[in-house]
Design a protein around this motif. Structure first.
Motif, short mmCIF file in Angstrom:
data_model
loop_
_atom_site.label_atom_id
_atom_site.label_comp_id
_atom_site.label_asym_id
_atom_site.label_seq_id
_atom_site.Cartn_x
_atom_site.Cartn_y
_atom_site.Cartn_z
N ASP A 38 -65.89 -132.15 -86.00
CA ASP A 38 -65.15 -132.13 -87.26
C ASP A 38 -65.60 -130.97 -88.15
N SER A 39 -65.05 -130.92 -89.34
CA SER A 39 -65.30 -129.79 -90.24
C SER A 39 -66.76 -129.74 -90.71
N LYS A 40 -67.47 -130.86 -90.60
CA LYS A 40 -68.90 -130.86 -90.96
C LYS A 40 -69.78 -130.63 -89.75
N LYS A 41 -69.16 -130.21 -88.67
CA LYS A 41 -69.84 -129.86 -87.41
C LYS A 41 -70.39 -131.06 -86.65
N PHE A 42 -69.97 -132.26 -87.04
CA PHE A 42 -70.45 -133.43 -86.32
C PHE A 42 -69.67 -133.58 -85.02
N LEU A 43 -70.40 -133.74 -83.91
CA LEU A 43 -69.80 -133.85 -82.58
C LEU A 43 -69.78 -135.31 -82.14
N LYS A 44 -68.61 -135.74 -81.63
CA LYS A 44 -68.49 -137.14 -81.22
C LYS A 44 -67.66 -137.23 -79.95
N ILE A 45 -68.11 -138.11 -79.05
CA ILE A 45 -67.39 -138.33 -77.80
C ILE A 45 -66.02 -138.94 -78.09
N GLU A 58 -63.47 -143.89 -76.85
CA GLU A 58 -64.27 -144.22 -78.02
C GLU A 58 -63.40 -144.39 -79.25
N THR A 59 -62.66 -145.48 -79.32
CA THR A 59 -61.82 -145.83 -80.47
C THR A 59 -61.00 -144.64 -80.96
N VAL B 89 -78.41 -137.16 -77.03
CA VAL B 89 -79.03 -138.09 -76.08
C VAL B 89 -77.96 -138.94 -75.41
N GLU B 90 -78.32 -139.42 -74.24
CA GLU B 90 -77.44 -140.32 -73.51
C GLU B 90 -78.25 -141.54 -73.13
N PHE B 91 -77.65 -142.70 -73.35
CA PHE B 91 -78.34 -143.95 -73.06
C PHE B 91 -77.80 -144.58 -71.77
N GLY B 92 -77.43 -143.74 -70.82
CA GLY B 92 -76.95 -144.22 -69.53
C GLY B 92 -75.52 -144.69 -69.56
N ASP B 93 -74.77 -144.20 -70.54
CA ASP B 93 -73.44 -144.75 -70.77
C ASP B 93 -72.34 -143.69 -70.77
N TYR B 94 -72.55 -142.61 -70.05
CA TYR B 94 -71.52 -141.59 -69.88
C TYR B 94 -71.09 -140.94 -71.19
N LYS B 95 -71.95 -140.88 -72.18
CA LYS B 95 -71.59 -140.13 -73.37
C LYS B 95 -72.84 -139.63 -74.06
N LEU B 96 -72.76 -138.40 -74.56
CA LEU B 96 -73.84 -137.86 -75.37
C LEU B 96 -73.61 -138.24 -76.83
#
Lengths: 112, 108
Positions: A38-45, A58-59, B89-96
């Motif tokens: 996002d714009s605050k550089k936070f990375l999310k799966i 992931e929702t 980090v990854e907790f063994g759940d296919y996502k960082l």
């Protein structure tokens, strides 16, 4: 030889449009991912695919639909784009859970 | 929930200085990576280090898995080291799961 590639690099579009981002990896990995920064550089799966099967969703709104035609490709289709979808989208790949993930160069999506 | 905390949030260095970045995480991990996001937005893999110590040139990293932290050392910093450093980090759940990053600015 690019390991993880994404196209396009930049995408500017209007609200309400549908767009796709493509990702390809030549590392022989069996797991691919989409992340959003996002714009605050936070990375999310967003999504994880292992051997072409969805492992993680992931929702993410169902306007986002990933598709993996084979283990080397993971595409992201976005319907009815909204202003809040503006972000940088990164594709990544790995040899499964717990292994090092390698990232593509990112696609900067701007929704006007 | 899973937490990854990085410190400090911002770091300003004079060229040639050394620094240490820290990453604390809330549970046992099977993957820990350090990345450098350069000013052009590329995420560059620095280390894959779920445990132990590794070195690559002027950079080194140590993860103490039993105490749930990792450290990234930058020695003799250069202006090209500027950017955001992420621990994930990854907790063994296919996502960082990423920390919020440390923004490093190296001044000439």
């Amino acid at each position: 030889d690019t390991a993880v590639s994404q196209t396009p690099k930049y995408l500017v579009t209007q609200m309400g449009n549908d767009k796709s981002i493509k990702c390809e990896q030549n590392l022989g990995h069996d797991t691919m991912y989409w992340y959003k920064q996002d714009s605050k550089k936070f990375l999310k799966i967003m999504f994880s695919y292992n051997n072409k099967e969805l492992i993680i969703n992931e929702t993410v709104p169902n306007r986002f639909s990933p598709k993996s035609p084979d283990k080397a490709h993971l595409n992201l289709h976005i319907n009815s784009l909204e202003l809040g979808d503006s972000a940088v989208y990164f594709c990544a790949s790995s040899h499964g859970a717990g292994h090092e993930q390698f990232f593509g160069p990112g696609t900067r999506l701007t929704v006007l | 929930g899973i937490q990854v905390e990085q410190s400090p949030p911002d770091l300003i260095l004079q060229e040639g200085a050394n620094s240490t970045l820290r990453c604390n995480f809330s549970d046992s991990v099977n993957n820990l990576q350090w990345f450098h996001q350069n000013p052009w937005g590329q995420l560059i893999n620095l280390f894959y280090i779920p445990s132990g110590t590794k070195q690559n040139g002027r950079l080194s990293a140590t993860t103490v898995a039993t105490e749930r932290y990792s450290l990234l050392y930058i020695s003799s910093s250069q202006t090209t080291d500027s950017g955001v450093y992420f621990c994930a980090v990854e907790f063994g759940d296919y996502k960082l799961s990423f920390g919020a990053g440390t923004t490093v600015t190296v001044r000439a």
